[in-house]
Design a protein around this motif. Sequence first.
Motif, short mmCIF file in Angstrom:
data_model
loop_
_atom_site.label_atom_id
_atom_site.label_comp_id
_atom_site.label_asym_id
_atom_site.label_seq_id
_atom_site.Cartn_x
_atom_site.Cartn_y
_atom_site.Cartn_z
N PRO A 120 43.78 40.50 59.21
CA PRO A 120 43.29 41.41 60.25
C PRO A 120 43.71 42.87 60.06
CG PRO A 120 45.05 40.00 61.09
CD PRO A 120 44.67 39.45 59.76
N ALA A 121 44.76 43.13 59.26
CA ALA A 121 45.21 44.51 59.07
C ALA A 121 44.38 45.23 58.02
CB ALA A 121 46.68 44.53 58.65
N LEU A 122 43.58 44.49 57.27
CA LEU A 122 42.85 45.07 56.16
C LEU A 122 41.53 45.68 56.61
CD1 LEU A 122 43.92 44.99 53.27
CD2 LEU A 122 42.22 43.27 52.75
N TYR A 123 41.27 46.91 56.17
CA TYR A 123 40.02 47.58 56.48
C TYR A 123 39.04 47.48 55.33
CZ TYR A 123 36.91 51.09 58.49
OH TYR A 123 35.83 51.73 59.03
N ASP A 124 39.53 47.58 54.10
CA ASP A 124 38.66 47.51 52.93
C ASP A 124 39.49 47.07 51.73
OD1 ASP A 124 36.36 47.65 51.44
OD2 ASP A 124 36.15 49.83 51.53
N VAL A 125 38.80 46.50 50.72
CA VAL A 125 39.51 46.02 49.54
C VAL A 125 38.57 46.02 48.34
CG1 VAL A 125 39.00 43.62 50.21
CG2 VAL A 125 40.80 44.07 48.52
N ILE A 126 39.10 46.40 47.18
CA ILE A 126 38.43 46.26 45.89
C ILE A 126 39.44 45.64 44.93
CG2 ILE A 126 37.51 47.48 43.88
CD1 ILE A 126 36.23 49.48 45.67
N VAL A 127 38.97 44.67 44.17
CA VAL A 127 39.84 43.97 43.22
C VAL A 127 39.35 44.25 41.80
CG1 VAL A 127 40.51 41.69 42.35
CG2 VAL A 127 40.58 42.17 44.81
N THR A 128 40.29 44.52 40.91
CA THR A 128 39.95 44.78 39.51
C THR A 128 41.05 44.22 38.61
OG1 THR A 128 39.23 46.50 37.97
CG2 THR A 128 41.07 47.04 39.41
N GLY A 129 40.86 44.33 37.31
CA GLY A 129 41.84 43.84 36.35
C GLY A 129 42.59 44.98 35.68
N SER B 231 42.34 36.25 33.01
CA SER B 231 43.80 36.30 33.18
C SER B 231 44.41 34.95 32.83
CB SER B 231 44.14 36.68 34.63
OG SER B 231 45.53 36.80 34.81
N GLY B 232 45.28 34.95 31.83
CA GLY B 232 45.95 33.71 31.44
C GLY B 232 44.99 32.62 31.02
N GLY B 233 43.85 32.99 30.44
CA GLY B 233 42.87 32.01 29.99
C GLY B 233 41.91 31.55 31.08
N GLU B 234 42.04 32.08 32.28
CA GLU B 234 41.18 31.70 33.40
C GLU B 234 40.27 32.87 33.78
OE1 GLU B 234 40.93 28.79 34.72
OE2 GLU B 234 42.81 27.74 34.32
N LYS B 235 39.03 32.55 34.15
CA LYS B 235 38.12 33.57 34.66
C LYS B 235 38.29 33.69 36.17
CE LYS B 235 34.28 34.33 31.54
NZ LYS B 235 32.81 34.41 31.45
N ILE B 236 38.54 34.90 36.63
CA ILE B 236 38.73 35.15 38.06
C ILE B 236 37.69 36.19 38.48
CG2 ILE B 236 40.33 35.94 39.84
CD1 ILE B 236 42.61 35.17 37.85
N PHE B 237 36.92 35.86 39.49
CA PHE B 237 35.87 36.76 39.96
C PHE B 237 36.43 37.70 41.02
CE2 PHE B 237 33.70 33.01 38.36
CZ PHE B 237 32.77 33.59 37.50
N ALA B 238 36.25 39.00 40.80
CA ALA B 238 36.79 39.99 41.73
C ALA B 238 36.33 39.73 43.15
CB ALA B 238 36.36 41.39 41.28
N GLU B 239 35.05 39.36 43.32
CA GLU B 239 34.50 39.18 44.66
C GLU B 239 35.18 38.06 45.44
OE1 GLU B 239 32.67 39.52 41.87
OE2 GLU B 239 30.74 40.48 42.27
N GLU B 240 35.59 36.99 44.74
CA GLU B 240 36.20 35.88 45.47
C GLU B 240 37.60 36.26 45.98
OE1 GLU B 240 36.75 32.38 43.09
OE2 GLU B 240 37.44 33.49 41.34
N VAL B 241 38.32 37.09 45.22
CA VAL B 241 39.64 37.55 45.67
C VAL B 241 39.47 38.54 46.82
CG1 VAL B 241 41.83 38.56 44.96
CG2 VAL B 241 40.50 37.20 43.33
N GLU B 242 38.47 39.41 46.72
CA GLU B 242 38.19 40.35 47.80
C GLU B 242 37.86 39.61 49.09
OE1 GLU B 242 36.27 43.72 44.77
OE2 GLU B 242 34.98 42.52 46.09
N ALA B 243 37.03 38.57 48.99
CA ALA B 243 36.64 37.81 50.19
C ALA B 243 37.84 37.12 50.83
CB ALA B 243 35.58 36.78 49.82
N ALA B 244 38.78 36.63 50.00
CA ALA B 244 39.96 35.96 50.54
C ALA B 244 40.87 36.95 51.27
CB ALA B 244 40.72 35.26 49.42
#
Length: 560
Positions: free
Chosen positions: A465-474, A447-460
């Motif tokens: 506390p309101a979140l039960y589950d998350v998957i990140v994609t492009g 994205s915008g010339g930068e590599k972003i790892f889905a897992e690191e965004v998911e972990a953040a």
Amino acid sequence: MDFNLSEVIRAVAHAVPTREALVHDDRRLTYAAFMARVDRLASALSNRGFGHHTNRTELQNWQSGQDHVALYLHNCPEYIEAMVGAYSARLAPFNVNYRYVAGELRYLLYDSGARVIIFHSAFAATLDAIRSELPELQLLLQVDDNSGSPLLDGAEWYEDVLASAPMTPLETPSPDDLYILYTGGTTGMPKGVLWRQGDIYPAALGGRKISTGVEYDSIESVLENAVEGGMRVLPSAPFMHGAAHWMALNALGNGNTIVLPHNPTTFDAADFCDTIERENINIAQIVGDAFGRPLLDELDQAPHDLSSLVLLISGGAALSAPVKSSLLERLPSIAIMDGLGSSETGQQASQVIGAGAQITTGTFKPGTGMAIISADLDRRLEPGHEDLGWLAQCGRVPLGYLGDAEKTERTFPTIDGVRYSVPGDRARITADGVLELHGRDSVTINSGGEKIFAEEVEAALAHHPALYDVIVTGRPSERWGNEVVAIVQMRDGFSATTEELLTACDGRIARYKFPKDIIVVDKIERSPAGKADYRWAQSLVTSSDDELASRRHHSATVDP
């Protein structure tokens, strides 16, 4: 010294014949009883002409010289019997994803060249729809699962075959015999990973001393450890994924007892806790947050005496720091082991923590043979090197991918005379020897010339506390090329605005990695083993506006 898996388990059974090997509800098999059934299956397969036909020295790394057995089963004692029985007869069993539709099943069975399939009655109709297109398939063994499905035409009941099998001498198995593990194919078609059993045993199945990491040098040293075993272990994920049957085979090789929950077809947190309490489980397995969060809910809703539990193991998907922390708050006497490994590497690294320890996600203690290879695959990077490289494994690594010379050469390169497995995760090792895992390259978002790892965004995001589950994609973007999209599932009775969710990312990831869109859905799709289904995620975020509106619960656009 190299070992064959059936050789190890047989020796353990002779050493502790009266110890329980497998327990499922009222079925309780001692090691002696388990091996008697294993030998009957092995004899039945061998007497029908199945087994080993070409020595390893005459084959390329992507070739097999054995007949293959497809295991199309829910978790059950027969699954482990079939694995060990096939090894004893010098066949190579492999895992079948029981969620596959007919087309996917056809691909897998054709790609594997399966000659034998052992299947639950519930899957008979799907198998029947495609078996005419599988000329290699010769023997069908059906396991009764109380689903009411009749015997498939041309199949034989598994129990009848065992009961009628004449006991005959078996050919001596070899450490060169194959262990085959089909990858899940969450981002592409499944691939059959070929291991020598002599390599997979120390790489993932208990062939090293836990205290030192040194490989066992004799069957006597294996037995010395196994006699002192007797731990009771509970795999909760499907055996069709490596993490669960690795745990089961580890248990057998160490003289422990495998216990299955009452309902082995899905993860039920109440059943999981009841089984731990009823069977005095010492070691239990979960798969990341997908199992960890329901377990937390159950611990908050009902009283359970889990005092027998000493170790909770997670593998196959990320177990976030908030979930680890909450589990240790509720179960302060246990330790949590977060394991790292893959079909192509075996067990590579781990993180073990207890109550009061600093809790992180994505950091591990490297194991034997783990390495970091440079981005251009031309050298090994030493600890403290500033470059982000490829997570790799050397020493005990697979032979290759079944029938695929090109992928074998690409994934298992030789660098400075050393053969490595490089399956596609980005990582680095700090100067003080800590592995920092960044994520799988196949789900990296440019994205915008930068590599972003889905897992690191998911972990953040998982820290909210309101979140039960998350998957990140492009998702394709005119401005960014691709943009980060988060698909989230809220906890029952909880809600959060986009801005509140993004506060969870502050201080954990750079702002350019923040999601540009957050889609809230009623339920996130995962595999039965808790693995993220990135193909489903891609399908969701690239749907038309009308389709997306009908599938999402809520969405909000995020300012860059």
